[in-house]
Design a protein around this motif. Structure first.
Motif, PDB file in Angstrom:
ATOM      1  N   UNK A   1       0.806  -1.223   0.000  1.00 41.01           N
ATOM      2  CA  UNK A   1       0.000   0.000   0.000  1.00 41.01           C
ATOM      3  C   UNK A   1       0.841   1.276   0.000  1.00 41.01           C
ATOM      4  N   UNK A   2       1.960   1.278   0.715  1.00 42.23           N
ATOM      5  CA  UNK A   2       2.719   2.532   0.851  1.00 42.23           C
ATOM      6  C   UNK A   2       3.311   3.038  -0.465  1.00 42.23           C
ATOM      7  N   UNK A   3       3.816   2.185  -1.358  1.00 38.23           N
ATOM      8  CA  UNK A   3       4.330   2.719  -2.626  1.00 38.23           C
ATOM      9  C   UNK A   3       3.288   3.462  -3.456  1.00 38.23           C
ATOM     10  N   UNK A   4       2.019   3.215  -3.200  1.00 35.09           N
ATOM     11  CA  UNK A   4       0.973   3.926  -3.941  1.00 35.09           C
ATOM     12  C   UNK A   4       0.976   5.423  -3.621  1.00 35.09           C
ATOM     13  N   UNK A   5       1.561   5.785  -2.477  1.00 36.11           N
ATOM     14  CA  UNK A   5       1.600   7.194  -2.088  1.00 36.11           C
ATOM     15  C   UNK A   5       2.916   7.868  -2.477  1.00 36.11           C
ATOM     16  N   UNK A   6       3.817   7.156  -3.154  1.00 36.44           N
ATOM     17  CA  UNK A   6       5.110   7.733  -3.522  1.00 36.44           C
ATOM     18  C   UNK A   6       4.939   8.960  -4.414  1.00 36.44           C
ATOM     19  N   UNK A   7       5.839   9.902  -4.241  1.00 37.55           N
ATOM     20  CA  UNK A   7       5.927  11.052  -5.136  1.00 37.55           C
ATOM     21  C   UNK A   7       6.992  10.747  -6.190  1.00 37.55           C
ATOM     22  N   UNK A   8       6.577  10.376  -7.379  1.00 38.15           N
ATOM     23  CA  UNK A   8       7.488  10.109  -8.481  1.00 38.15           C
ATOM     24  C   UNK A   8       7.501  11.255  -9.490  1.00 38.15           C
ATOM     25  N   UNK A   9       6.836  12.352  -9.142  1.00 40.14           N
ATOM     26  CA  UNK A   9       6.714  13.496 -10.054  1.00 40.14           C
ATOM     27  C   UNK A   9       7.792  14.538  -9.797  1.00 40.14           C
ATOM     28  N   UNK A  10       7.956  14.942  -8.528  1.00 38.02           N
ATOM     29  CA  UNK A  10       8.945  15.980  -8.212  1.00 38.02           C
ATOM     30  C   UNK A  10       9.600  15.744  -6.845  1.00 38.02           C
ATOM     31  N   UNK A  11      10.100  14.525  -6.581  1.00 31.47           N
ATOM     32  CA  UNK A  11      10.739  14.268  -5.285  1.00 31.47           C
ATOM     33  C   UNK A  11      12.065  15.011  -5.184  1.00 31.47           C
ATOM     34  N   UNK A  12      12.440  15.462  -3.986  1.00 32.85           N
ATOM     35  CA  UNK A  12      13.721  16.161  -3.830  1.00 32.85           C
ATOM     36  C   UNK A  12      14.893  15.228  -4.066  1.00 32.85           C
ATOM     37  N   UNK A  13      15.964  15.779  -4.637  1.00 35.99           N
ATOM     38  CA  UNK A  13      17.197  15.046  -4.902  1.00 35.99           C
ATOM     39  C   UNK A  13      18.196  15.442  -3.825  1.00 35.99           C
ATOM     40  N   UNK A  14      18.515  14.543  -2.910  1.00 37.28           N
ATOM     41  CA  UNK A  14      19.302  14.869  -1.728  1.00 37.28           C
ATOM     42  C   UNK A  14      20.360  13.795  -1.489  1.00 37.28           C
ATOM     43  N   UNK A  15      21.242  14.023  -0.509  1.00 35.67           N
ATOM     44  CA  UNK A  15      22.242  13.008  -0.167  1.00 35.67           C
ATOM     45  C   UNK A  15      22.162  12.569   1.288  1.00 35.67           C
ATOM     46  N   UNK A  16      21.366  13.256   2.090  1.00 39.19           N
ATOM     47  CA  UNK A  16      21.159  12.888   3.501  1.00 39.19           C
ATOM     48  C   UNK A  16      19.674  13.004   3.778  1.00 39.19           C
ATOM     49  N   UNK A  17      19.096  11.995   4.426  1.00 40.54           N
ATOM     50  CA  UNK A  17      17.647  11.969   4.587  1.00 40.54           C
ATOM     51  C   UNK A  17      17.270  11.763   6.046  1.00 40.54           C
ATOM     52  N   UNK A  18      16.191  12.400   6.446  1.00 39.12           N
ATOM     53  CA  UNK A  18      15.625  12.248   7.783  1.00 39.12           C
ATOM     54  C   UNK A  18      14.715  11.024   7.788  1.00 39.12           C
ATOM     55  N   UNK A  19      15.077  10.032   8.619  1.00 36.09           N
ATOM     56  CA  UNK A  19      14.219   8.867   8.831  1.00 36.09           C
ATOM     57  C   UNK A  19      13.377   9.157  10.062  1.00 36.09           C
ATOM     58  N   UNK A  20      12.053   9.290   9.940  1.00 32.10           N
ATOM     59  CA  UNK A  20      11.243   9.705  11.088  1.00 32.10           C
ATOM     60  C   UNK A  20      11.154   8.638  12.157  1.00 32.10           C
ATOM     61  N   UNK A  21      11.092   9.069  13.399  1.00 36.18           N
ATOM     62  CA  UNK A  21      10.910   8.136  14.513  1.00 36.18           C
ATOM     63  C   UNK A  21       9.629   7.338  14.312  1.00 36.18           C
ATOM     64  N   UNK A  22       9.696   6.041  14.611  1.00 34.92           N
ATOM     65  CA  UNK A  22       8.539   5.147  14.467  1.00 34.92           C
ATOM     66  C   UNK A  22       7.938   5.234  13.070  1.00 34.92           C
ATOM     67  N   UNK A  23       8.794   5.396  12.079  1.00 38.82           N
ATOM     68  CA  UNK A  23       8.311   5.513  10.713  1.00 38.82           C
ATOM     69  C   UNK A  23       9.354   5.048   9.717  1.00 38.82           C
ATOM     70  N   UNK A  24       9.158   5.405   8.451  1.00 40.63           N
ATOM     71  CA  UNK A  24      10.011   4.925   7.367  1.00 40.63           C
ATOM     72  C   UNK A  24      10.203   6.014   6.326  1.00 40.63           C
TER      73      UNK A  24
END
Length: 491
Positions: free
Chosen positions: A411-434
């Protein structure tokens, strides 16, 4: 000993100059030197450089700015001036002694005594340090190049009575948006415009930690001054009145991050988000404890470790790049990093009764050249829980999705942003999340991936991605420098 890297510079086909000790090189020993070859590709804007040996990056770091080419300009009205703002941790002790003692006694390094902006502690601590002042002209626009060089802390940052316009992150332009504050993780850089359009006076710049784990934290405000010319000695607002989210405001963090989108301009690399995925890697993040070893003087019977998919990374005594490239050096690493957790459970639930086993090892992920890769980082509630900033060397990647709870691969990939996602090199992984990342494995070499909380990386919250050579010279690792690489003491 010492080594260094340009954080976020992808170094195409050139892992020899990437920098992390015992991954792509051995430490540069005292009395010796090593010359890095910095190869830029599509980076534009603000990055930074820092030491990558033990905790030396805490005091050995600086900005690395890539200006527009002579025939290019900014994708916004050029600012009247720019200013680098580096957010830092401040310990009253030597960084190397801190991590050595922590490794010996098996406990965490204590929280910083203070934090600093451009090396100054400001006026909220009981010390004699000065405060950083940025002098501005009324009605001028300034480009702030903000870098979070803190050791273990994500940061909120704001300027009293002024609106911030976010224009870039991690050396890639983003769709501009106005905000009262930013949230920036260790390792990240962010370009922000600010218009000096308020009454002439002095205004606080303020930062403080975003902190959502059970670990201890110093949540004191740290200040600098945004000072209009001809206002020396004039009044300024109380720093505590600056509009800044509370230290544990996860909603403020997720709200801010959700607004960062890729900008389709010629200055950015063409948007190329992988859609058909060849290699998926699902990584559960944890902090754990193991029995104290005989060579330590632990405070308790157990010592802290950290793990990815229950594997706590062990740094070898010969660098992985040398072993991989020469092929004749065996026993340095194994190619069996698990591509998913060895056991599934409620990662974000109550884990107090579970005792997760941890394997110590130098395990890597092997990728074929050109593969479309998806990595999902899953935060767990082991240990203190909380968020994690994850960095991948050698690549920028698209942040295509994020959410709370356990990742659902249907279910979660259905909510992906494949249109204009940010291009980064370091990402925040949220607590109790993904969080989900995508990129093409088009940079052959040996590339480190690690939590940018130094305490977690020191405990083993790391792995290595090895991208195999393609079928041509242009898609293969460059040869090592003719001058040679630093020599490992264990070689």
């Amino acid at each position: 000993k010492f080594d260094s890297r340009r954080h976020g510079v992808k170094q195409p086909r050139n892992p020899w100059s990437d920098g992390p000790e015992f991954v792509t090189q051995c430490p540069i020993q005292p009395g010796t030197n090593f010359t890095y070859q910095v190869i830029l590709s599509d980076e534009i804007g603000t990055l930074w450089w820092h030491a990558h040996s033990d905790w030396t990056r805490g005091s050995v770091h600086g900005a690395f700015v890539i200006l527009p080419a002579p025939h290019e300009t900014y994708p916004f009205h050029p600012p009247d001036a720019d200013q680098t703002i580096i957010l830092e941790s401040w310990y009253n002790d030597d960084y190397l002694e801190l991590i050595r003692n922590s490794t010996l006694d098996g406990q965490a390094v204590g929280i910083p005594n203070a934090y600093a902006i451009n090396g100054h502690l400001g006026d909220t601590y009981d010390c004699n340090d000065t405060i950083f002042r940025m002098e501005v002209n009324y009605q001028d626009t300034y480009l702030l190049r903000i870098i979070n060089a803190a050791m273990n802390e994500e940061k909120f940052f704001s300027i009293a009575n002024h609106t911030l316009i976010v224009v870039a992150q991690d050396a890639s332009y983003v769709t501009r948006f106005a905000t009262d504050y930013i949230m920036i993780t260790p390792g990240q850089s962010m370009d922000v415009l600010v218009h000096a359009n308020q009454n002439i006076g002095q205004y606080y710049m303020v930062m403080r930690n975003f902190h959502d784990s059970a670990a201890s934290s110093n949540n004191n405000l740290t200040t600098a001054i945004f000072q209009y010319k001809n206002s020396v000695g004039g009044p300024r607002n109380n720093a505590s009145l600056v509009s800044l989210p509370e230290p544990d405001d996860s909603n403020a963090t997720s709200s801010f991050l959700s607004r960062i989108r890729n900008l389709r301009v010629r200055q950015n690399p063409p948007l190329r988000v992988p859609r058909a995925i060849h290699r998926r890697v699902y990584i559960a993040i944890s902090t754990n404890s193991i029995p104290c070893t005989n060579d330590s003087v632990c405070v308790t019977e157990e010592r802290f470790v950290a793990a990815l998919n229950n594997v706590s990374f062990v740094f070898p005594v010969i660098d992985i790049l040398q072993a991989y490239y020469k092929r004749s050096i065996n026993g340095v690493f194994t190619k069996d990093f698990p591509l998913e957790p060895p056991e599934y459970y409620n990662f974000t639930g109550d884990l107090t009764i579970l005792n997760r086993n941890v394997t110590m090892g130098t395990k890597v992920v092997m990728l074929n050249y050109g593969e479309a890769v998806e990595i999902v980082f899953q935060a767990t509630q082991f240990g203190a829980g909380g968020s994690h900033p994850f960095h991948l060397h050698g690549f920028s990647f698209y942040r295509v999705g994020s959410g709370s709870g356990n990742f659902n691969n249907v279910t979660d990939p259905k909510s992906y942003n494949l249109v204009d996602p940010p291009l980064i090199n370091t990402v925040h992984v949220p607590a109790s999340g993904w969080v989900a990342l995508r990129f093409f494995a088009n940079n052959p070499g040996v590339w480190f991936s690690h939590c940018h909380f130094e305490r977690h990386s020191s405990w083993g919250m790391d792995t290595v991605f090895i991208v195999k050579n393609g079928g041509t010279k242009a898609t293969s690792i460059r040869p090592p420098p003719a001058s040679g690489m630093p020599v490992c003491s264990g070689a």
